[in-house]
Design an enzyme around this catalytic site. Structure first.
Site, PDB file in Angstrom:
ATOM      1  N   GLY A  39       0.814  -1.209   0.000  1.00 21.58           N
ATOM      2  CA  GLY A  39       0.000   0.000   0.000  1.00 21.58           C
ATOM      3  C   GLY A  39       0.847   1.259   0.000  1.00 21.58           C
ATOM      4  O   GLY A  39       2.082   1.217   0.095  1.00 21.58           O
ATOM      5  N   ASP A  58      -2.588 -12.096   5.040  1.00 22.29           N
ATOM      6  CA  ASP A  58      -4.014 -11.805   4.927  1.00 22.29           C
ATOM      7  C   ASP A  58      -4.596 -11.485   6.304  1.00 22.29           C
ATOM      8  O   ASP A  58      -4.735 -12.372   7.148  1.00 22.29           O
ATOM      9  CB  ASP A  58      -4.729 -13.015   4.305  1.00 22.29           C
ATOM     10  CG  ASP A  58      -6.205 -12.762   4.082  1.00 22.29           C
ATOM     11  OD1 ASP A  58      -6.674 -11.629   4.340  1.00 22.29           O
ATOM     12  OD2 ASP A  58      -6.907 -13.705   3.650  1.00 22.29           O
ATOM     13  N   THR A  95      -9.613  -0.395   3.050  1.00 24.51           N
ATOM     14  CA  THR A  95      -9.737   1.060   3.005  1.00 24.51           C
ATOM     15  C   THR A  95     -10.686   1.565   1.927  1.00 24.51           C
ATOM     16  O   THR A  95     -10.856   2.779   1.793  1.00 24.51           O
ATOM     17  CB  THR A  95      -8.362   1.706   2.775  1.00 24.51           C
ATOM     18  OG1 THR A  95      -7.802   1.215   1.548  1.00 24.51           O
ATOM     19  CG2 THR A  95      -7.415   1.376   3.926  1.00 24.51           C
ATOM     20  N   THR A 118      -7.710   6.557  11.037  1.00 28.03           N
ATOM     21  CA  THR A 118      -8.182   7.504  10.035  1.00 28.03           C
ATOM     22  C   THR A 118      -8.998   8.651  10.627  1.00 28.03           C
ATOM     23  O   THR A 118      -9.602   8.506  11.706  1.00 28.03           O
ATOM     24  CB  THR A 118      -9.059   6.745   9.005  1.00 28.03           C
ATOM     25  OG1 THR A 118      -9.685   7.666   8.112  1.00 28.03           O
ATOM     26  CG2 THR A 118     -10.156   5.950   9.706  1.00 28.03           C
ATOM     27  N   ASP A 119      -9.036   9.750   9.896  1.00 26.68           N
ATOM     28  CA  ASP A 119      -9.907  10.872  10.254  1.00 26.68           C
ATOM     29  C   ASP A 119     -11.385  10.518  10.108  1.00 26.68           C
ATOM     30  O   ASP A 119     -12.251  11.220  10.629  1.00 26.68           O
ATOM     31  CB  ASP A 119      -9.574  12.101   9.402  1.00 26.68           C
ATOM     32  CG  ASP A 119      -9.631  11.832   7.910  1.00 26.68           C
ATOM     33  OD1 ASP A 119      -9.281  10.720   7.479  1.00 26.68           O
ATOM     34  OD2 ASP A 119     -10.019  12.748   7.153  1.00 26.68           O
ATOM     35  N   TYR A 176     -16.777   1.911   7.230  1.00 28.77           N
ATOM     36  CA  TYR A 176     -15.319   2.023   7.277  1.00 28.77           C
ATOM     37  C   TYR A 176     -14.880   2.714   8.563  1.00 28.77           C
ATOM     38  O   TYR A 176     -14.030   2.201   9.313  1.00 28.77           O
ATOM     39  CB  TYR A 176     -14.809   2.793   6.062  1.00 28.77           C
ATOM     40  CG  TYR A 176     -13.337   3.150   6.149  1.00 28.77           C
ATOM     41  CD1 TYR A 176     -12.365   2.157   6.143  1.00 28.77           C
ATOM     42  CD2 TYR A 176     -12.921   4.481   6.241  1.00 28.77           C
ATOM     43  CE1 TYR A 176     -11.011   2.470   6.236  1.00 28.77           C
ATOM     44  CE2 TYR A 176     -11.572   4.807   6.332  1.00 28.77           C
ATOM     45  CZ  TYR A 176     -10.627   3.804   6.326  1.00 28.77           C
ATOM     46  OH  TYR A 176      -9.300   4.123   6.421  1.00 28.77           O
ATOM     47  N   LYS A 235     -12.897   0.992  11.786  1.00 27.45           N
ATOM     48  CA  LYS A 235     -11.594   1.507  12.202  1.00 27.45           C
ATOM     49  C   LYS A 235     -11.612   1.948  13.665  1.00 27.45           C
ATOM     50  O   LYS A 235     -10.628   1.757  14.392  1.00 27.45           O
ATOM     51  CB  LYS A 235     -11.173   2.668  11.309  1.00 27.45           C
ATOM     52  CG  LYS A 235     -10.836   2.268   9.880  1.00 27.45           C
ATOM     53  CD  LYS A 235      -9.620   1.360   9.780  1.00 27.45           C
ATOM     54  CE  LYS A 235      -8.329   2.093  10.037  1.00 27.45           C
ATOM     55  NZ  LYS A 235      -7.135   1.223   9.813  1.00 27.45           N
ATOM     56  N   TRP A 258      -6.067  11.863   4.426  1.00 25.85           N
ATOM     57  CA  TRP A 258      -5.789  12.185   3.010  1.00 25.85           C
ATOM     58  C   TRP A 258      -4.330  11.875   2.658  1.00 25.85           C
ATOM     59  O   TRP A 258      -3.588  12.722   2.155  1.00 25.85           O
ATOM     60  CB  TRP A 258      -6.115  13.640   2.721  1.00 25.85           C
ATOM     61  CG  TRP A 258      -7.569  13.967   2.714  1.00 25.85           C
ATOM     62  CD1 TRP A 258      -8.602  13.162   3.078  1.00 25.85           C
ATOM     63  CD2 TRP A 258      -8.162  15.216   2.333  1.00 25.85           C
ATOM     64  NE1 TRP A 258      -9.803  13.819   2.951  1.00 25.85           N
ATOM     65  CE2 TRP A 258      -9.563  15.082   2.494  1.00 25.85           C
ATOM     66  CE3 TRP A 258      -7.651  16.439   1.893  1.00 25.85           C
ATOM     67  CZ2 TRP A 258     -10.461  16.125   2.209  1.00 25.85           C
ATOM     68  CZ3 TRP A 258      -8.535  17.475   1.615  1.00 25.85           C
ATOM     69  CH2 TRP A 258      -9.930  17.316   1.763  1.00 25.85           C
TER      70      TRP A 258
END
Length: 289
Positions: A10, A34, A60, A99-100, A123, A127, A148
């Protein structure tokens, strides 16, 4: 120090593996490791020795999470808790990226680590539970929220905008959604400070300084390309609104700017401005093409 990185296929994981060459690094991509196979996690990691495990992997695709809810929770929520437990048994530290999108976007000032998380998508919800599962295993593990994320190892929003501007005479982006672009190079540069350092509360926000809309972000990228002599068919980004995005399945927070004040307090350093980081990225990786 032995570092294990999950998610090296990624954008972020690949950058970490490249930047951490001074360490003893082992990396796994999605094909090799995995996260949806919880028994496989234990079988693979139990015999291995490491001091820090960095989880930069996850499910994601925000829209796909809505239709593959079970998979989203398996990878984003359950697996991080298993990783934390494995790390505890080895007296190793887990650094888990979040994440935001754990925030609902109702606030209009930057979100701090103490703000209430209230995700509005599967999502974000998955998270957030992953964060809680990591922090429930008390061993100075760390959750790092970023927003971002862009970098050279896998195309992101910024690359899509530049590509469109190279191929089309009209480019549009959303003007009423706000956060902060964050450069993988800068994330990799700040992270080693926390390999052996505990953070109160276990959560740390890191993003380049400032805020912008997707339209402003894209416009600045095209401005940088123009200044660098990179050929474009258009240099102007038109405005869309969130309401125009009828093809989206999941809701996105309209405002998810992360405050890096805690990071600055802990380190005495302030992340550089997002405009500077984007200009650096384009100079490094687009001017050479």
């Amino acid at each position: 120090m032995k570092i294990m990185i999950l998610g090296t296929g990624g954008r972020l994981g690949a950058a970490l593996a490249r930047e951490f060459q001074d360490y003893d690094v082992t990396g796994f991509n999605r094909e090799q490791f995995d996260l949806s196979d919880l028994d496989g996690l234990r079988t693979t990691l139990d015999p291995m020795s490491f001091d820090v495990l960095i989880n930069a992997a996850g499910f994601t695709n925000v829209d796909a999470c809505e239709t593959e809810r079970d998979r989203a929770f398996l990878i984003n929520a359950e697996a991080p808790g298993v990783l934390a437990t494995i790390c505890n048994a080895k007296d190793a530290k887990l650094i888990h990226f979040s994440t935001d999108y754990v925030f609902d976007g109702e606030k209009r000032t930057p979100y701090t680590e103490e703000d209430h998380a209230n995700p509005i998508s599967v999502y974000g919800e998955s998270k957030l539970i992953g964060e809680k599962n990591v922090l429930a295993v008390e061993n100075h593990h760390l959750v790092v929220r970023v927003s971002w994320v862009f970098g050279p190892d896998r195309p992101s929003f910024i690359d899509a905008m530049i590509k469109r501007a190279q191929e089309n005479e009209k480019v549009d982006a959303i003007a009423d959604k706000f956060s902060t672009p964050t450069y993988t190079h800068d994330i990799a540069g700040m992270l080693p400070q926390f390999f052996d350092r505990a953070v109160e509360g276990g959560i740390l926000h890191f993003a380049n300084a400032g805020k912008c809309s997707w339209q402003k972000y894209a416009q600045w990228a095209l401005d940088c390309c123009r200044d660098a002599g990179i050929p474009l068919r258009t240099t102007t980004v038109g405005a869309l609104t969130l309401r125009d995005m009828s093809g989206w399945v999941a809701r996105r927070p309209a405002y998810s700017v992360l405050s890096s004040a805690k990071y600055a307090e802990l380190t005495g350093k302030t992340p550089r401005a997002w405009r500077e980081a984007v200009a650096d990225y384009i100079t490094r990786f687009y001017s050479k093409r």
